[in-house]
Design a protein around this motif. Sequence first.
Motif, mmCIF file in Angstrom:
data_model
loop_
_atom_site.group_PDB
_atom_site.id
_atom_site.type_symbol
_atom_site.label_atom_id
_atom_site.label_comp_id
_atom_site.label_asym_id
_atom_site.label_seq_id
_atom_site.Cartn_x
_atom_site.Cartn_y
_atom_site.Cartn_z
ATOM 1 N N ARG A 185 0.832 -1.193 0.000
ATOM 2 C CA ARG A 185 0.000 0.000 0.000
ATOM 3 C C ARG A 185 0.881 1.263 0.000
ATOM 4 N NH1 ARG A 185 -3.252 -1.064 4.451
ATOM 5 N NH2 ARG A 185 -1.966 0.399 5.581
ATOM 6 N N GLN A 186 1.971 1.201 0.796
ATOM 7 C CA GLN A 186 2.865 2.358 0.870
ATOM 8 C C GLN A 186 3.577 2.600 -0.455
ATOM 9 O OE1 GLN A 186 5.323 1.314 4.192
ATOM 10 N NE2 GLN A 186 3.596 1.355 5.573
ATOM 11 N N LEU A 187 3.967 1.493 -1.128
ATOM 12 C CA LEU A 187 4.643 1.605 -2.415
ATOM 13 C C LEU A 187 3.710 2.276 -3.422
ATOM 14 C CD1 LEU A 187 7.504 0.615 -2.650
ATOM 15 C CD2 LEU A 187 6.696 -1.394 -3.861
ATOM 16 N N LEU A 188 2.431 1.878 -3.391
ATOM 17 C CA LEU A 188 1.441 2.483 -4.282
ATOM 18 C C LEU A 188 1.303 3.976 -3.985
ATOM 19 C CD1 LEU A 188 -1.476 -0.091 -4.578
ATOM 20 C CD2 LEU A 188 0.138 0.652 -6.327
ATOM 21 N N ALA A 189 1.303 4.299 -2.678
ATOM 22 C CA ALA A 189 1.172 5.715 -2.289
ATOM 23 C C ALA A 189 2.342 6.530 -2.822
ATOM 24 C CB ALA A 189 1.080 5.848 -0.780
ATOM 25 N N VAL A 190 3.538 5.896 -2.848
ATOM 26 C CA VAL A 190 4.711 6.609 -3.357
ATOM 27 C C VAL A 190 4.570 6.800 -4.864
ATOM 28 C CG1 VAL A 190 7.191 6.472 -3.745
ATOM 29 C CG2 VAL A 190 6.243 5.835 -1.534
ATOM 30 N N VAL A 191 4.138 5.721 -5.560
ATOM 31 C CA VAL A 191 3.973 5.803 -7.013
ATOM 32 C C VAL A 191 2.916 6.856 -7.356
ATOM 33 C CG1 VAL A 191 3.247 4.555 -9.069
ATOM 34 C CG2 VAL A 191 4.705 3.435 -7.373
ATOM 35 N N ALA A 192 1.808 6.848 -6.605
ATOM 36 C CA ALA A 192 0.716 7.771 -6.900
ATOM 37 C C ALA A 192 0.944 9.153 -6.284
ATOM 38 C CB ALA A 192 -0.595 7.191 -6.396
ATOM 39 N N ASP A 193 2.052 9.277 -5.523
ATOM 40 C CA ASP A 193 2.377 10.548 -4.894
ATOM 41 C C ASP A 193 1.276 11.009 -3.928
ATOM 42 O OD1 ASP A 193 4.030 12.580 -4.330
ATOM 43 O OD2 ASP A 193 3.638 13.756 -6.129
ATOM 44 N N THR A 194 0.738 10.083 -3.156
ATOM 45 C CA THR A 194 -0.321 10.451 -2.215
ATOM 46 C C THR A 194 0.105 10.251 -0.764
ATOM 47 O OG1 THR A 194 -1.225 8.228 -2.347
ATOM 48 C CG2 THR A 194 -2.218 9.886 -3.775
ATOM 49 N N TYR A 195 1.409 10.030 -0.549
ATOM 50 C CA TYR A 195 1.865 9.800 0.823
ATOM 51 C C TYR A 195 1.851 11.108 1.615
ATOM 52 C CZ TYR A 195 6.145 11.461 -1.350
ATOM 53 O OH TYR A 195 7.054 12.211 -2.038
ATOM 54 N N PRO A 196 1.628 11.022 2.930
ATOM 55 C CA PRO A 196 1.584 12.248 3.729
ATOM 56 C C PRO A 196 2.983 12.782 4.012
ATOM 57 C CG PRO A 196 1.260 10.340 5.138
ATOM 58 C CD PRO A 196 1.417 9.812 3.744
ATOM 59 N N THR A 197 3.121 14.099 4.084
ATOM 60 C CA THR A 197 4.375 14.694 4.546
ATOM 61 C C THR A 197 4.047 15.555 5.757
ATOM 62 O OG1 THR A 197 4.057 16.504 3.003
ATOM 63 C CG2 THR A 197 5.566 14.783 2.325
ATOM 64 N N PRO A 198 4.717 15.421 6.842
ATOM 65 C CA PRO A 198 5.650 14.333 7.132
ATOM 66 C C PRO A 198 4.929 12.985 7.258
ATOM 67 C CG PRO A 198 5.175 15.585 9.123
ATOM 68 C CD PRO A 198 4.530 16.313 7.990
ATOM 69 N N ILE A 199 5.693 11.901 7.098
ATOM 70 C CA ILE A 199 5.138 10.562 7.264
ATOM 71 C C ILE A 199 4.592 10.444 8.690
ATOM 72 C CG2 ILE A 199 5.720 8.098 7.361
ATOM 73 C CD1 ILE A 199 6.027 8.993 4.563
ATOM 74 N N GLU A 200 3.405 9.901 8.806
ATOM 75 C CA GLU A 200 2.813 9.759 10.143
ATOM 76 C C GLU A 200 3.558 8.705 10.960
ATOM 77 O OE1 GLU A 200 -1.279 8.764 10.816
ATOM 78 O OE2 GLU A 200 -1.872 10.580 9.747
ATOM 79 N N THR A 201 3.616 8.907 12.265
ATOM 80 C CA THR A 201 4.241 7.869 13.082
ATOM 81 C C THR A 201 3.277 6.689 13.168
ATOM 82 O OG1 THR A 201 3.305 8.688 15.104
ATOM 83 C CG2 THR A 201 5.448 9.525 14.533
ATOM 84 N N PRO A 202 3.834 5.486 13.128
ATOM 85 C CA PRO A 202 2.958 4.310 13.142
ATOM 86 C C PRO A 202 2.583 3.878 14.553
ATOM 87 C CG PRO A 202 5.223 3.631 12.837
ATOM 88 C CD PRO A 202 5.242 5.112 13.035
ATOM 89 N N VAL A 203 2.448 4.816 15.486
ATOM 90 C CA VAL A 203 2.242 4.446 16.893
ATOM 91 C C VAL A 203 1.156 3.405 17.097
ATOM 92 C CG1 VAL A 203 3.169 6.282 18.324
ATOM 93 C CG2 VAL A 203 1.011 6.645 17.147
ATOM 94 N N HIS A 204 0.076 3.517 16.343
ATOM 95 C CA HIS A 204 -1.033 2.603 16.597
ATOM 96 C C HIS A 204 -0.866 1.267 15.879
ATOM 97 C CE1 HIS A 204 -3.595 5.560 18.745
ATOM 98 N NE2 HIS A 204 -2.782 6.374 18.111
ATOM 99 N N GLY A 205 0.028 1.233 14.876
ATOM 100 C CA GLY A 205 0.206 -0.008 14.127
ATOM 101 C C GLY A 205 1.443 -0.779 14.535
ATOM 102 N N LEU A 206 2.249 -0.206 15.429
ATOM 103 C CA LEU A 206 3.494 -0.871 15.806
ATOM 104 C C LEU A 206 3.215 -2.181 16.542
ATOM 105 C CD1 LEU A 206 6.025 1.715 17.253
ATOM 106 C CD2 LEU A 206 6.269 0.387 15.169
ATOM 107 N N ARG A 207 4.083 -3.144 16.301
ATOM 108 C CA ARG A 207 3.954 -4.402 17.011
ATOM 109 C C ARG A 207 4.328 -4.182 18.483
ATOM 110 N NH1 ARG A 207 6.494 -10.069 14.925
ATOM 111 N NH2 ARG A 207 5.493 -11.359 16.498
ATOM 112 N N PRO A 208 3.650 -4.865 19.423
ATOM 113 C CA PRO A 208 4.004 -4.674 20.835
ATOM 114 C C PRO A 208 5.499 -4.916 21.074
ATOM 115 C CG PRO A 208 2.015 -5.979 20.644
ATOM 116 C CD PRO A 208 2.529 -5.772 19.251
ATOM 117 N N ALA A 209 6.083 -4.053 21.914
ATOM 118 C CA ALA A 209 7.526 -4.074 22.127
ATOM 119 C C ALA A 209 8.052 -5.417 22.644
ATOM 120 C CB ALA A 209 7.901 -2.966 23.111
ATOM 121 N N ARG A 210 7.167 -6.164 23.284
ATOM 122 C CA ARG A 210 7.556 -7.461 23.841
ATOM 123 C C ARG A 210 8.085 -8.368 22.721
ATOM 124 N NH1 ARG A 210 3.330 -7.106 25.398
ATOM 125 N NH2 ARG A 210 1.597 -8.126 24.727
#
Length: 487
Positions: A185-210
Amino acid sequence: MGQFEIVKDFFLGISRSRISFIGGMLVTITTPFLLTYMMADTIWHIKNPYSGAAVYLALGPVFLVGLAMIFVGAFFFRGDRDAHLFTLEYMRKYFTEPGMFLRLRKNVFLIVLLTSINVAVFSMFLYRAYHYMESTSFCGQFCHTVMEPEHTAFQNSAHSRVACVECHIGSGAGWFVKSKISGARQLLAVVADTYPTPIETPVHGLRPARDTCEECHRPELFHGDKLRITKRFLPDEQNSAVHDVLLMKIGSAGDRAKSSHGIHWHVAPENKITYRSTDHSRMIIPEVILTEADGTQTVFRTPDADELLQDTASAAEMREMDCIDCHNRPSHIYLLPDDALDLLLAEGDIPQELPYIKAQAMEVITPTYESLDQAKSTITSKLTNWYKENYPQLVTEKPELLKRAIKGVITAYSNNVFPEMKVEWGTYVNHITHGPDFDIGCFRCHDDMHESPEGKTISADCNTCHTLLAIEEQDPPILRTLQGEKL
Ligand code: HEC
Ligand code: HEC
Ligand code: HEC
Ligand code: HEC
Ligand code: HEC
């Protein structure tokens, strides 16, 4: 029928069907390139993100499509003259007539051989392509402009030898698949030039630190305090060096034998801390709940908690605290201008002997520039003009001082600010501290405002987390003592 009837029929079948024919061509053309590159990559671990992409993301899939086309064409899209090979009568003839059956056995060998070669190329391809897509050069450099801030900060951090995937994906098939879907999905966003600037932090999607940090780090085995000595520079003529000396109460997350204490007390198994925040980046935390091993719960709330939690839809989200709530930027550490300059001054990349360089550098480094090039030229001209005007003699006698200073100031800027991605000073907040204004990081909870019904608060006492041994002191006695000097 000749000895290699089946093989002949096979190739006939391919040439009779246009689809198979094209497939055959694709396979023939791509195989030598693919094999040579994969061999070279296996031996030398090629780091170039673009040649890797050409082979693993373009050439490889073409090879696979070609292979599929050969079979699809032979089975389903035979040309006008039937090549027999995959028809039932053809097979039946071979299996029922004894003479032909013998010949078949010899030919089976050939088919097995061809299939094995294909399987070998195929699995080697999958293996190498997997490694390529997990590599730091692919994650960090393929979409060069987009990942430049993260990749640069990563390379300046203690984790520069840890692969991006160790923190962002971790082990296990589930997270691998999840990451590839989101990666596509991110690669498509780069190709389509629709990615956010600045890139959002993935705080909610990050895998648990454990499953990521704790694969390498074990805070339950931490012990004792850690001395933290920071050299700083004042904006006066001498760029006077001063020291901050702090004893950080690193503490321990406890172990079977030891009890948890200090800063890593939060991540001990017996202390579960959950909280609710009202914004995406978790800056505002009106409610914190501490659940101890025996089940006792203490709820700390700010005076405006009811109001804040009522207003937000996300209020329902309850998060259990882990490493990332403090170490949110273990690798992509963007410094503030003051810290960035102090670091380079301390290392000598910016010469301390150049009068007023700290003050002048602060002045030219903090404005917002359109691009790195604009920043470079403005920093260069402003510093040059100022020193020519105020210290003309120094500029003619020691031109290298100013040159070194300009280079250092540009480094401080380009390591931390990325105009193209709209990463400015302080765009990404680092929670490992409280900041000079005591409003971020620890102070989201430790502000003496979060109170339990019994009147207990989360402490803002300066000695909870560290002992302040010296703050901005020019010649702190504590450093002399530590260095063994008698006072
Ligand atoms: C030591 C662990 C670690 C490593 C290694 C690491 N990251 Fe991250 N990364 C994080 C964490 C944690 C965040 C979330 C930051 C936050 O929530 O503030 C993050 C955030 C990001 C973001 C979102 C933007 C931002 O700055 O918040 C991008 C993009 C990113 N990482 C890319 C990469 C790339 C590319 C690499 C390898 C070159 C990499 N990361 C290596 C831990 C890591
Ligand atoms: C693959 C192993 C690995 C993973 C995963 C990993 N680290 Fe590290 N980390 C290290 C190593 C090795 C060092 C020491 C590097 C050095 O001192 O040069 C380190 C250093 C650190 C330090 C000290 C940094 C400093 O500047 O001295 C912190 C804090 C830290 N890691 C936190 C984290 C957090 C938080 C995560 C999860 C997001 C994480 N680490 C994931 C291996 C790892
Ligand atoms: C409450 C906030 C907080 C939490 C939660 C937390 N840490 Fe830390 N950690 C800190 C602080 C603050 C330091 C000291 C930073 C400094 O050097 O000044 C630190 C230091 C470290 C260090 C360096 C230790 C050393 O001796 O240099 C590592 C490694 C580390 N933490 C890993 C982790 C891991 C892994 C987790 C999750 C299991 C974690 N921390 C959870 C706040 C936290
Ligand atoms: C999500 C809220 C939250 C955040 C963020 C947070 N803490 Fe805490 N912390 C708590 C709570 C709750 C307690 C327990 C208060 C009590 O029972 O007195 C605590 C207790 C502590 C203690 C005392 C532990 C002991 O030995 O009893 C230290 C030290 C501490 N925190 C350091 C830090 C540091 C350093 C940071 C930032 C890097 C930080 N905390 C960030 C919630 C938080
Ligand atoms: C809840 C924990 C906590 C409390 C309470 C706390 N601090 Fe800190 N302080 C930290 C952490 C964590 C750092 C950052 C260490 C690092 O950057 O690695 C820090 C850093 C500092 C620094 C060094 C800044 C620098 O960059 O050199 C100063 C000065 C400081 N604190 C002063 C205070 C004072 C004064 C108070 C009382 C009003 C206080 N702190 C209360 C956790 C705390």
